[in-house]
Scaffold this active site. Sequence first.
Site, PDB file in Angstrom:
ATOM      1  N   ASP A  57      -4.802  -8.434  -3.212  1.00  0.00           N
ATOM      2  CA  ASP A  57      -5.069  -8.183  -1.799  1.00  0.00           C
ATOM      3  C   ASP A  57      -6.330  -8.880  -1.276  1.00  0.00           C
ATOM      4  OD1 ASP A  57      -4.970  -7.187   0.749  1.00  0.00           O
ATOM      5  OD2 ASP A  57      -5.128  -5.080   0.226  1.00  0.00           O
ATOM      6  N   HIS A  79       0.840  -1.206   0.000  1.00  0.00           N
ATOM      7  CA  HIS A  79       0.000   0.000   0.000  1.00  0.00           C
ATOM      8  C   HIS A  79       0.878   1.262   0.000  1.00  0.00           C
ATOM      9  CE1 HIS A  79      -3.352  -2.634   0.533  1.00  0.00           C
ATOM     10  NE2 HIS A  79      -2.963  -3.005   1.736  1.00  0.00           N
TER      11      HIS A  79
HETATM   12 ZN   LIG Z   1      -3.192  -7.033   2.626  1.00  0.00          ZN
END
Ligand SMILES: [Zn+2]
Length: 456
Positions: free
Chosen positions: A322, A271
């Site tokens: 993810d 991220h």
């Molecule tokens: Zn993750």
Amino acid sequence: MATVTTLHFREALLPSGFARDVRLALDGGRIASVETAADPLPGDCRHGIALPGLCNLHSHAFQRAMAGLAERRGPTADSFWTWRETMYRFALAMTPDDVEAVATLLFCEMLEAGFTRVGEFHYLHHDADGGHYGDIAEMASRIAAAAGASGIGLTLLPVFYAHAGFGGQPPAEGQRRFICGLRDYARLLSASERAVAALPDATIGLAPHSLRAVTAGELREVIALANGRPIHIHAAEQTREVDESLAFSGLRPVEWLLREAGAGHGWCLVHATHMTDAETAALARSGATAGLCPITEANLGDGFFPLPGFIDAGGAFGVGSDSNVEIGVSGELRLLEYGQRLALRQRNVTTSPHGPSTGRALYSRAFAGAAAALGVTAAGLAVGAPADIVTLDPAHPALAGRSGDALLDGWIFAGGNAVIDRVWRNGREVVTGGRHVRRDAARRRFAAVLARLAAA
Ligand SMILES: [Zn+2]
């Protein structure tokens, strides 16, 4: 003796760029020869457009079971943190069989969508009460079994997860299946290596979960176990995490990781959404990969990664699916670029005036960055490289009349998953006509698990 297969492609993306009339000989799982401007010979399997398969650098496989099930508004403002409550409920309900069934279909879907290797950030370790299974890597072995059944390449990233918040806060009840002490984590790593040993080219990395879940001292001990293997960590996904980090240490998460933990080559910061300009440039210069997960970050309302400054400073990035709410190479890359366009009110943000097309820039950068993050070389379609090959269907309207980099633009911006025709993984054809060879059985098993979880 391995059989040699010879494939002929109208066009193929080689390390030097697109070339026409490319013949590849596959010997076992490797590319044995590459010829360009080559006429097809009798016995060649003839196909359209070939690309080297992309690595998916960040996945939590079990979360595929809850895809689309957290889309109702709660009584208070909905956020990442309310989504996490739904995720914990699923995590607590799933058996090893459930996880294997869900991961098997997911990995088939990844291959159908153009991902040929996955970095599985694996933290669902223990039984529903938080007790260890007889084999501490029972759940890891289920992920390995799913990778084996689907054929996808696996970089397994067993997660070290110890706390509920900064400063070593005791874990929450809902986190009991994730929690390890350092000694158990070392055992888990060894057992995970055994769990993937039968897969042809699986590798292992380490994954301290986040600065919320790991203290500075624990992080140092985890890093000491790495021994050259990749290290992945969630960082700065949410502004609340940044605020808590500042309150705890006086430093922002990425700033802390670069300064205090020596994050750099061999690291993947997943991220890294919320960074100052100085952090963005420092992360780029560090040699770490930024693990961007545009579809999940959009679903969770995380924010926008500062891509232009990161690219200007020479940063490496890859993409990951993810939460696995939707699976697609083209979807992740398209949303990465579109997010920037929406935020900056500009177009073609990922490339430069004299650079390649945006689709080509996205694909080439994500190809190199994700391979580095997963500890494999990004050789592409070259002699000695793994035969991980994705083909696009030249008859799809999104590719009509195009060649070269425009094929990638057509796929990523106009065609999506439906453009993918075939996928070879480690030299074996696992997707034909856009369908994984085990799709039907994997879907049936997945449906039975979801029906049981919904009833529970
Ligand atoms: Zn993750």
